[in-house]
Scaffold this active site. Structure first.
Site, PDB file in Angstrom:
ATOM      1  N   GLY A 224      11.036   3.194   4.252  1.00 27.77           N
ATOM      2  CA  GLY A 224      10.669   1.912   5.007  1.00 27.77           C
ATOM      3  C   GLY A 224       9.918   2.173   6.165  1.00 27.77           C
ATOM      4  O   GLY A 224       9.846   1.145   7.163  1.00 27.77           O
TER       5      GLY A 224
ATOM      6  N   ALA B 136       1.017   3.806   3.708  1.00 30.70           N
ATOM      7  CA  ALA B 136      -0.058   2.941   4.335  1.00 30.70           C
ATOM      8  C   ALA B 136      -0.597   3.650   5.425  1.00 30.70           C
ATOM      9  O   ALA B 136      -1.708   3.666   5.487  1.00 30.70           O
ATOM     10  CB  ALA B 136       0.567   1.590   4.600  1.00 30.70           C
TER      11      ALA B 136
ATOM     12  N   ASP C  38       2.588  -4.130   5.469  1.00 36.30           N
ATOM     13  CA  ASP C  38       2.402  -2.880   5.950  1.00 36.30           C
ATOM     14  C   ASP C  38       1.081  -2.103   6.509  1.00 36.30           C
ATOM     15  O   ASP C  38       0.986  -1.832   7.609  1.00 36.30           O
ATOM     16  CB  ASP C  38       2.872  -1.586   4.929  1.00 36.30           C
ATOM     17  CG  ASP C  38       4.292  -1.523   4.565  1.00 36.30           C
ATOM     18  OD1 ASP C  38       5.137  -2.575   5.126  1.00 36.30           O
ATOM     19  OD2 ASP C  38       4.870  -0.427   4.103  1.00 36.30           O
TER      20      ASP C  38
END
Ligand code: PMV
Length: 316
Positions: A105, A110, A152
């Site tokens: 998380g 990304a 993200d």
């Protein structure tokens, strides 16, 4: 030619995960203490070794040519070449290092894509704009989990607190008073693709029950934006607790996450919630200045495998 080095931070979602996939707002902030870094070193032109990829954290050392096309590292390079309308990357070594925990998380995928897009485009002499870099990272993310919201890649590319609604231009958030958060990792590997499809099947099976939860999360996010902009940490903490309750109702918390969330609150955090996809990965707690060490220790004693303390700086 000197080596080219680019990096990108991790991120955490302060408010609004999951509902953001369904076009409710979310608030996300960069986490600068953890970063993905890409270093590209040219090989002599006469050396026909092609592109060597090295990523020690995932035990990868390979020739780019033999990776499958949907491999995220290869895709990030290929999408960058497409954006530049260049069909060939000259012989080089692309080394990827990251201190961002994977599938937890914190946006590791990304961040690697953003750092690759920046490094490859600079290596080729045509640095890409942030908008294009963000799109490349978004398209790579789509390979991992079909329906990413885009939060993200956006927060990581622009590296500042954002208010984000899917398919709309993002807004920068004013942070009038810096605040501190502690991020606790359960150590449980939980791919976002799985939690996103879990929520999707619940929503498809019973939209009348799930839509109101998304609406409630959306309202919490709006109130949180006000609290952040006016510098009201007590209110931010309270809204984190409310957001966690919604995520529990959605079914994406877990006993380990709840244990860390309750421990943080008991130890004096102003509020705490899971962050990201859930069912593992990380939680965050908003803390008062000077409470970091105490809450970090309590989280470690309650089972966290890693704790990161970070300050969300003031932003005009
Ligand atoms: O697990 P993370 O940090 O990649 O965050 C996922 C956030 C979700 O809202 C669950 C999915 C998304 O695409 O926004």
């Amino acid at each position: 030619m000197p080596a080219i080095s680019e990096s990108a931070p991790g991120k955490t979602i302060l408010f609004g995960e999951h509902a953001v996939v369904y076009k409710r707002p979310a608030i996300a902030v960069p986490v600068e203490q953890v970063r993905a870094r890409v270093i590209i070193t040219a090989l002599p032109a006469c050396n026909c070794q092609g592109v060597q990829l090295i990523a020690p954290e995932i035990n990868l050392k390979t020739d780019l040519a033999i990776l499958p096309v949907n491999h995220p590292l290869k895709a990030a390079i290929e999408y960058t070449l497409d954006a530049l309308k260049i069909n060939h990357l000259p012989s080089c070594v692309v080394k990827i290092n990251s201190t961002i925990p994977v599938a937890a998380g914190l946006g590791s995928g990304a961040a690697v894509s953003v750092a690759i897009a920046r490094a490859v485009s600079r290596f080729l002499g045509h640095p890409l704009s942030d908008d294009v870099v963000s799109d490349i990272a978004y398209n790579v993310d789509k390979l991992h989990h079909g329906t990413p919201s885009g939060v993200d890649n956006t927060v990581i590319t622009y590296s500042r607190p954002i208010y984000f609604i899917r398919e709309q231009p993002f807004e920068q958030i004013t942070v009038s008073k810096p605040f501190e958060i502690v991020i606790g990792n359960t150590g449980i590997h939980s791919p976002t693709s799985e939690t996103v499809s879990f929520v999707r099947s619940k929503w498809l099976a019973n939209p009348a029950d799930i839509e109101p939860i998304f609406d409630q999360i959306g309202q919490i996010v709006q109130a949180a934006r006000k609290a952040i902009e006016t510098g009201n940490p007590e209110q931010i903490g309270k809204l984190m607790d409310e957001n966690h309750l919604c995520l529990q109702t959605l079914g994406v918390s877990s006993p380990e996450l709840d244990q860390l969330v309750y421990t943080a609150r008991r130890t004096g955090a102003l509020g705490a919630k899971l962050c990201g996809g859930g069912k593992g990965g990380n939680m965050i707690a908003l803390i008062e200045q000077g409470m970091g060490a105490r809450i970090a220790n309590a989280l470690l004693n309650a089972g966290a495998v890693k704790v990161i303390q970070t300050t969300i700086s003031a932003h005009a």
